[in-house]
Design an enzyme around this catalytic site. Structure first.
Site, PDB file in Angstrom:
ATOM      1  N   ALA A  10      -0.988  13.139 -85.392  1.00  0.00           N
ATOM      2  CA  ALA A  10      -0.251  12.432 -86.447  1.00  0.00           C
ATOM      3  C   ALA A  10      -0.044  13.272 -87.700  1.00  0.00           C
ATOM      4  CB  ALA A  10      -0.979  11.140 -86.800  1.00  0.00           C
ATOM      5  N   ARG A  15       1.936  23.211 -93.592  1.00  0.00           N
ATOM      6  CA  ARG A  15       1.972  24.682 -93.654  1.00  0.00           C
ATOM      7  C   ARG A  15       2.921  25.327 -92.636  1.00  0.00           C
ATOM      8  NH1 ARG A  15      -3.499  27.072 -93.081  1.00  0.00           N
ATOM      9  NH2 ARG A  15      -4.350  25.025 -92.536  1.00  0.00           N
ATOM     10  N   THR A  81      -9.450  11.408 -89.047  1.00  0.00           N
ATOM     11  CA  THR A  81      -9.541  11.514 -87.585  1.00  0.00           C
ATOM     12  C   THR A  81     -10.207  10.284 -86.959  1.00  0.00           C
ATOM     13  OG1 THR A  81     -11.517  12.855 -87.962  1.00  0.00           O
ATOM     14  CG2 THR A  81      -9.506  14.043 -87.422  1.00  0.00           C
ATOM     15  N   GLU A 154     -19.030  17.746 -92.700  1.00  0.00           N
ATOM     16  CA  GLU A 154     -17.770  18.396 -93.066  1.00  0.00           C
ATOM     17  C   GLU A 154     -18.017  19.420 -94.165  1.00  0.00           C
ATOM     18  OE1 GLU A 154     -14.625  18.054 -91.554  1.00  0.00           O
ATOM     19  OE2 GLU A 154     -16.126  17.330 -90.151  1.00  0.00           O
ATOM     20  N   ASN A 169     -17.574  22.635 -85.427  1.00  0.00           N
ATOM     21  CA  ASN A 169     -16.959  21.554 -84.655  1.00  0.00           C
ATOM     22  C   ASN A 169     -15.522  21.923 -84.276  1.00  0.00           C
ATOM     23  OD1 ASN A 169     -16.175  19.054 -83.607  1.00  0.00           O
ATOM     24  ND2 ASN A 169     -15.682  18.229 -85.641  1.00  0.00           N
ATOM     25  N   ASN A 226      -1.635  25.893 -87.429  1.00  0.00           N
ATOM     26  CA  ASN A 226      -1.303  25.250 -88.700  1.00  0.00           C
ATOM     27  C   ASN A 226      -0.158  25.920 -89.440  1.00  0.00           C
ATOM     28  OD1 ASN A 226      -3.550  23.225 -88.866  1.00  0.00           O
ATOM     29  ND2 ASN A 226      -4.720  25.111 -88.609  1.00  0.00           N
ATOM     30  N   ASN A 368      34.543  26.682 -62.962  1.00  0.00           N
ATOM     31  CA  ASN A 368      33.916  25.413 -62.564  1.00  0.00           C
ATOM     32  C   ASN A 368      34.209  24.277 -63.524  1.00  0.00           C
ATOM     33  OD1 ASN A 368      32.388  26.751 -64.523  1.00  0.00           O
ATOM     34  ND2 ASN A 368      30.560  25.579 -63.996  1.00  0.00           N
ATOM     35  N   TYR A 369      34.744  24.590 -64.703  1.00  0.00           N
ATOM     36  CA  TYR A 369      34.827  23.594 -65.764  1.00  0.00           C
ATOM     37  C   TYR A 369      36.267  23.421 -66.212  1.00  0.00           C
ATOM     38  CZ  TYR A 369      33.404  21.365 -70.209  1.00  0.00           C
ATOM     39  OH  TYR A 369      33.222  20.515 -71.259  1.00  0.00           O
ATOM     40  N   ARG A 422      48.582  37.060 -55.701  1.00  0.00           N
ATOM     41  CA  ARG A 422      48.843  37.871 -56.885  1.00  0.00           C
ATOM     42  C   ARG A 422      50.289  38.357 -56.792  1.00  0.00           C
ATOM     43  NH1 ARG A 422      44.756  42.255 -54.397  1.00  0.00           N
ATOM     44  NH2 ARG A 422      46.223  43.342 -53.066  1.00  0.00           N
TER      45      ARG A 422
HETATM   46  C1  UD1 Z   1     -11.384  18.473 -88.291  1.00  0.00           C
HETATM   47  C2  UD1 Z   1     -12.850  18.058 -88.209  1.00  0.00           C
HETATM   48  C3  UD1 Z   1     -13.732  19.277 -88.435  1.00  0.00           C
HETATM   49  C4  UD1 Z   1     -13.398  20.358 -87.431  1.00  0.00           C
HETATM   50  C5  UD1 Z   1     -11.915  20.696 -87.481  1.00  0.00           C
HETATM   51  C6  UD1 Z   1     -11.551  21.630 -86.341  1.00  0.00           C
HETATM   52  C7  UD1 Z   1     -12.978  15.757 -88.951  1.00  0.00           C
HETATM   53  C8  UD1 Z   1     -13.319  14.854 -90.067  1.00  0.00           C
HETATM   54  N1  UD1 Z   1     -13.104  17.049 -89.180  1.00  0.00           N
HETATM   55  O1  UD1 Z   1     -11.155  18.868 -89.626  1.00  0.00           O
HETATM   56  O2  UD1 Z   1     -15.084  18.934 -88.290  1.00  0.00           O
HETATM   57  O3  UD1 Z   1     -14.185  21.522 -87.687  1.00  0.00           O
HETATM   58  O4  UD1 Z   1     -11.115  19.513 -87.340  1.00  0.00           O
HETATM   59  O5  UD1 Z   1     -10.239  22.044 -86.477  1.00  0.00           O
HETATM   60  O6  UD1 Z   1     -12.644  15.285 -87.888  1.00  0.00           O
HETATM   61  N2  UD1 Z   1      -5.104  13.712 -87.407  1.00  0.00           N
HETATM   62  C9  UD1 Z   1      -4.470  12.523 -87.131  1.00  0.00           C
HETATM   63  N3  UD1 Z   1      -4.558  11.503 -88.008  1.00  0.00           N
HETATM   64  C10 UD1 Z   1      -5.288  11.592 -89.151  1.00  0.00           C
HETATM   65  C11 UD1 Z   1      -5.948  12.810 -89.417  1.00  0.00           C
HETATM   66  C12 UD1 Z   1      -5.847  13.841 -88.531  1.00  0.00           C
HETATM   67  O7  UD1 Z   1      -3.789  12.396 -86.114  1.00  0.00           O
HETATM   68  O8  UD1 Z   1      -5.331  10.607 -89.891  1.00  0.00           O
HETATM   69  C13 UD1 Z   1      -4.984  14.830 -86.446  1.00  0.00           C
HETATM   70  C14 UD1 Z   1      -4.291  16.042 -87.027  1.00  0.00           C
HETATM   71  O9  UD1 Z   1      -2.895  15.987 -86.773  1.00  0.00           O
HETATM   72  C15 UD1 Z   1      -4.954  17.186 -86.297  1.00  0.00           C
HETATM   73  C16 UD1 Z   1      -6.355  16.661 -86.025  1.00  0.00           C
HETATM   74  O10 UD1 Z   1      -6.277  15.262 -86.126  1.00  0.00           O
HETATM   75  O11 UD1 Z   1      -4.348  17.445 -85.052  1.00  0.00           O
HETATM   76  C17 UD1 Z   1      -7.391  17.225 -86.983  1.00  0.00           C
HETATM   77  O12 UD1 Z   1      -7.078  16.858 -88.291  1.00  0.00           O
HETATM   78  P1  UD1 Z   1      -7.254  17.865 -89.503  1.00  0.00           P
HETATM   79  O13 UD1 Z   1      -6.765  17.216 -90.721  1.00  0.00           O
HETATM   80  O14 UD1 Z   1      -6.709  19.194 -89.155  1.00  0.00           O
HETATM   81  O15 UD1 Z   1      -8.837  17.949 -89.574  1.00  0.00           O
HETATM   82  P2  UD1 Z   1      -9.684  19.106 -90.251  1.00  0.00           P
HETATM   83  O16 UD1 Z   1      -9.805  18.812 -91.690  1.00  0.00           O
HETATM   84  O17 UD1 Z   1      -9.187  20.426 -89.853  1.00  0.00           O
HETATM   85 MG    MG Z   2      -7.381  21.213 -89.103  1.00  0.00          MG
END
Ligand code: UD1
Ligand code: MG
Length: 449
Positions: A10, A15, A81, A154, A169, A226, A368-369, A422
């Site tokens: 989502a 970037r 997330t 985090e 993570n 990203n 063809n067209y 021809r």
């Molecule tokens: C997240 C993790 C972090 C991890 C990192 C790895 C959490 C809180 N943190 O951080 O521990 O090291 O990924 O890359 O989970 N997304 C949604 N909806 C939302 C928020 C995010 O769909 O409301 C999707 C984003 O599009 C993306 C993914 O979830 O694909 C991760 O979100 P992002 O904001 O990149 O999390 P990070 O801060 O990088």
């Molecule tokens: Mg991220």
């Protein structure tokens, strides 16, 4: 054990500096989210849920084009997330089994890694995929006690001591689906980002007496995209792996670094791929075929012993039978080229069927067209099409028939016939020389003025 995939996609991807939703940017001819889906496909998921937000309509369309069983769910506001995962609850009501959370912008997680997580799930309630980061930067940190994962912190909320941890993570998490939704419903947003962190479920699980652990993978698998620079790095990483795989399975790549593969390119053993060949999506090349330099192929099939190029273009629907030849500056689209048939030079063959062992002279075009409709051309076995023949479709040329060079064929040629179409040649004695002298004199007169 049944599996469901929840793919988070989502985020806006600011970037990328793009009007296109981030997960629709492509690596190896497939959108980023499709790579995550392909990794998860190894687990034979019963359900695949994609959480979309920015550009959700476009993402939904792209997802359904790839797999019509994918359920795309809108997360209206991106509150974190944990909140994103909670959106899948209704879609997975009644589902019993493991749920895997993947990111749509993280295309390189290997299927074996997910399988290792599924194994670890047999002994633990929550399994998180971690990696030793060369530069842990802003990743979430895994706080381990032996092989027990106590919690994930985090970066923004971590103490200096916690920031010193290098086990990070990846974002991939596996738990029983109902346990996952139960844990996620307890996540709050009282943290530095004000977001609902999925990562909080680990501490909540520990407090509830559930066990969590981490499985680790190579950092390269966790590469998230990203920015355009990361997209380019991701493409390079994909290509490096695809080239290595091709070499390992017995394909000759004369200049491996100049050959570009798609996510689904299939090449048989003992095929030879010359320098600067590009494979678009949907190509299969059978064993022993040769693709010569500077050729571009997509959506086509090249059979054993066939030779393509140099400088050939095979477009969707091009099907080359065994030992067919397609030479330089030839374009083939939606056409079957029979066994041993030859299209050697400077031709366009579109919407056509070419019989076995036919020979297509240089400069032949299937017209063809008509500006509105596409029409079919049929060429029989061992037919011989003279150079610079225009085949105005719909039209057919029978088995063993010939067309004279320069012919414009507008009606069917019966088998074994010779078609000549021809203007008759007329020779005017001496006129060539006289015309040239006259032109030279005119040029000399111009110079004097
Ligand atoms: C997240 C993790 C972090 C991890 C990192 C790895 C959490 C809180 N943190 O951080 O521990 O090291 O990924 O890359 O989970 N997304 C949604 N909806 C939302 C928020 C995010 O769909 O409301 C999707 C984003 O599009 C993306 C993914 O979830 O694909 C991760 O979100 P992002 O904001 O990149 O999390 P990070 O801060 O990088
Ligand atoms: Mg991220």
């Amino acid at each position: 054990m049944s599996t469901a995939l929840i793919i988070l996609a989502a985020g806006q991807g600011t970037r990328m500096m793009s009007d296109l939703p981030k997960v629709l940017h492509q690596i190896a001819g497939a959108p980023l989210f499709a790579h995550a889906m392909a990794s998860g496909a190894a687990l034979l998921p019963e359900k695949t849920i994609l959480i979309a937000g920015h550009g959700a309509d476009e993402v939904r369309q792209a997802a359904l084009d790839i797999d019509e069983d994918v359920e795309v769910i809108l997360q209206e506001e991106q509150l974190g997330t944990g909140h994103a995962v909670a959106q899948a609850r209704a879609a997975l009501a009644g589902f019993e089994g493991n749920a895997f959370v993947l990111y749509g912008d993280t295309p390189f997680i290997q299927p074996e890694t997910l399988e290792r997580m599924a194994e670890a799930r047999q002994h633990h309630d929550v399994v998180v995929l971690g990696f030793e980061a060369a530069d842990p930067g802003r990743y979430g940190r895994l706080v381990m006690q032996g092989d027990v994962l106590e919690r994930i912190v985090e970066f923004k909320d971590a103490s200096d001591q916690e920031r010193a941890i290098t086990l990070c993570n990846s974002g991939v998490i596996c738990a029983d689906a109902s346990v996952l939704f139960d844990l996620v419903s307890q996540v709050g947003n009282d943290n530095a980002a004000g977001e609902f962190y999925l990562t909080d479920i680990v501490a909540i699980a520990s407090q509830a007496g559930l066990s969590a652990t981490a499985v680790s993978c190579d950092e390269a698998e966790t590469l998230g995209i990203n920015s355009r620079a990361e997209l380019a790095r991701g493409e390079a990483a994909f290509q490096a792996r695809a080239r290595a795989e091709a070499l390992d399975t017995g394909v000759t790549l004369i200049a491996a670094d100049t050959v570009y593969f798609s996510h689904d390119t299939l090449i048989g053993r003992d095929a030879i791929i010359e320098p600067n060949v590009v494979f678009g999506p949907g190509v299969t090349v059978e064993t022993g075929a040769r693709i010569r330099a500077f050729s571009h192929l997509e959506g086509c099939h090249v059979s054993t012993g066939a030779i393509v190029g140099p400088y050939a273009r095979l477009r969707p629907g091009a099907e080359l039978a065994n030992n067919a030849r397609v030479g330089n500056f030839v374009e083939i689209k939606n056409a079957q080229i029979g066994e041993g048939a030859k299209v050697g030079h400077l031709s366009y063959i579109g919407d056509a069927t070419l019989g076995d062992a036919c020979n297509i002279g240089a400069g032949t075009i299937t017209c063809n067209y008509d500006g509105v409709f596409k029409h079919h051309t049929e060429i029989g076995e061992s037919a011989f099409i003279g150079s610079n023949t225009m085949l105005v479709a719909p039209v057919s040329v029978g088995d063993h028939a010939l067309t004279a060079s320069g012919a414009v064929i507008t009606s069917d040629v019966p088998a074994e016939a010779l078609a000549i179409s021809r203007a008759k040649q007329v020779n005017k004695p001496g006129l060539g020389r006289r015309l040239m002298d006259k032109l030279k004199a005119a040029k000399a007169a111009q110079k004097k003025v």
